[in-house]
Design a protein around this motif. Structure first.
Motif, PDB file in Angstrom:
ATOM      1  N   VAL A  49       0.838  -1.208   0.000  1.00 43.71           N
ATOM      2  CA  VAL A  49       0.000   0.000   0.000  1.00 43.71           C
ATOM      3  C   VAL A  49       0.872   1.258   0.000  1.00 43.71           C
ATOM      4  O   VAL A  49       0.605   2.206  -0.737  1.00 43.71           O
ATOM      5  CB  VAL A  49      -0.971  -0.004   1.207  1.00 43.71           C
ATOM      6  CG1 VAL A  49      -1.619   1.355   1.422  1.00 43.71           C
ATOM      7  CG2 VAL A  49      -2.039  -1.066   1.007  1.00 43.71           C
ATOM      8  N   ARG A  50       1.925   1.253   0.789  1.00 41.87           N
ATOM      9  CA  ARG A  50       2.788   2.439   0.862  1.00 41.87           C
ATOM     10  C   ARG A  50       3.643   2.602  -0.394  1.00 41.87           C
ATOM     11  O   ARG A  50       3.749   3.702  -0.936  1.00 41.87           O
ATOM     12  CB  ARG A  50       3.704   2.342   2.073  1.00 41.87           C
ATOM     13  CG  ARG A  50       3.043   2.647   3.371  1.00 41.87           C
ATOM     14  CD  ARG A  50       4.055   2.617   4.486  1.00 41.87           C
ATOM     15  NE  ARG A  50       3.466   2.969   5.763  1.00 41.87           N
ATOM     16  CZ  ARG A  50       4.114   2.977   6.892  1.00 41.87           C
ATOM     17  NH1 ARG A  50       5.396   2.666   6.914  1.00 41.87           N
ATOM     18  NH2 ARG A  50       3.523   3.300   8.006  1.00 41.87           N
ATOM     19  N   LEU A  53       1.057   1.776  -4.095  1.00 42.07           N
ATOM     20  CA  LEU A  53      -0.157   2.574  -4.242  1.00 42.07           C
ATOM     21  C   LEU A  53       0.033   4.013  -3.767  1.00 42.07           C
ATOM     22  O   LEU A  53      -0.816   4.860  -4.010  1.00 42.07           O
ATOM     23  CB  LEU A  53      -1.322   1.918  -3.489  1.00 42.07           C
ATOM     24  CG  LEU A  53      -1.691   0.491  -3.912  1.00 42.07           C
ATOM     25  CD1 LEU A  53      -2.863  -0.013  -3.081  1.00 42.07           C
ATOM     26  CD2 LEU A  53      -2.007   0.416  -5.400  1.00 42.07           C
ATOM     27  N   GLN A  55      -0.206   5.202  -0.824  1.00 38.78           N
ATOM     28  CA  GLN A  55      -1.190   5.608   0.181  1.00 38.78           C
ATOM     29  C   GLN A  55      -0.596   5.471   1.580  1.00 38.78           C
ATOM     30  O   GLN A  55       0.379   4.746   1.784  1.00 38.78           O
ATOM     31  CB  GLN A  55      -2.439   4.739   0.067  1.00 38.78           C
ATOM     32  CG  GLN A  55      -3.150   4.860  -1.260  1.00 38.78           C
ATOM     33  CD  GLN A  55      -4.305   3.871  -1.368  1.00 38.78           C
ATOM     34  OE1 GLN A  55      -4.522   3.030  -0.517  1.00 38.78           O
ATOM     35  NE2 GLN A  55      -5.063   3.982  -2.458  1.00 38.78           N
ATOM     36  N   SER A  56      -1.204   6.166   2.509  1.00 42.49           N
ATOM     37  CA  SER A  56      -0.758   6.027   3.893  1.00 42.49           C
ATOM     38  C   SER A  56      -1.488   4.839   4.533  1.00 42.49           C
ATOM     39  O   SER A  56      -2.520   4.399   4.053  1.00 42.49           O
ATOM     40  CB  SER A  56      -1.035   7.303   4.682  1.00 42.49           C
ATOM     41  OG  SER A  56      -2.413   7.539   4.734  1.00 42.49           O
ATOM     42  N   THR A  57      -0.906   4.349   5.601  1.00 43.97           N
ATOM     43  CA  THR A  57      -1.528   3.237   6.328  1.00 43.97           C
ATOM     44  C   THR A  57      -1.978   3.747   7.688  1.00 43.97           C
ATOM     45  O   THR A  57      -1.354   4.626   8.273  1.00 43.97           O
ATOM     46  CB  THR A  57      -0.536   2.076   6.498  1.00 43.97           C
ATOM     47  OG1 THR A  57       0.644   2.560   7.134  1.00 43.97           O
ATOM     48  CG2 THR A  57      -0.173   1.470   5.158  1.00 43.97           C
TER      49      THR A  57
END
Length: 182
Positions: A49-50, A53, A55-57
């Motif tokens: 995800v990091r 993508l 994005q933050s988690t």
């Protein structure tokens, strides 16, 4: 000088209490292994995800920490049963059979004492978190009693396994420190 020694394999006890405790700690050993695998999967998902993508988690880091604490504490009894803890057996190997038995009792009783204190205070911590509805101070904010429950449960299982080891030592089912005279 003492007689030659050999390390004896762990023998399953004939005692019903010992068999029940070992079955329980084995079950929780499997749970601990599964929690470790889940933590690994969540870590991989977090990296994906990091990195890919962008994005933050929110929950992953905290969840992995709680999963690994649970895996560590719930697996304590199983690791004790399998004799997987770090062990320095230089002193027991140098001692004669009688002194080795006395040392084994002293070590088991001291470990039971310390672990009892940890179990008691971790139970108290869990109870406070449950009664006061403590939540994590993160964005995810899970109730803390859920991850805290692994500590008293894990140390309780560890204590049961230590008592089972004490029974095996007292009944002669297992030699002190797994070392038998040759």
């Amino acid at each position: 000088m003492s007689a030659p020694i050999a390390v004896a394999p762990v023998i399953k006890g004939e005692n019903a209490f010992v068999r029940a405790v070992e079955a329980l700690t084995t079950f929780f050993g499997w749970i601990a292994a599964a929690l470790t695998v889940v933590a690994l999967i969540v870590t991989c998902q977090m990296i994906f995800v990091r990195s890919f993508l962008g994005q933050s988690t929110i929950w992953q880091t905290e969840a992995v920490i709680y999963l690994m604490i649970a895996a560590t504490t719930l697996g304590l009894g199983y690791v004790q049963q399998m004799r997987g803890h770090v062990n320095v057996d230089l002193i027991p190997m140098a001692l004669g059979p009688r002194a080795r038995r006395v040392l084994a009792y002293a070590v088991l009783l001291a470990t039971i004492g310390v672990s009892s204190l940890i179990a008691f205070y971790s139970w108290d911590l869990w109870h406070q978190a449950f009664e006061r509805n403590w939540k994590s101070s993160t964005v995810w904010a899970p109730p803390l009693w859920v991850p805290y429950l692994a500590m008293p449960l894990g140390f309780g299982l560890f204590l049961l396994q230590l008592v089972a080891d004490l029974v095996k030592l007292a009944t002669g089912t297992e030699p002190p420190f797994g070392i038998k005279e040759v």
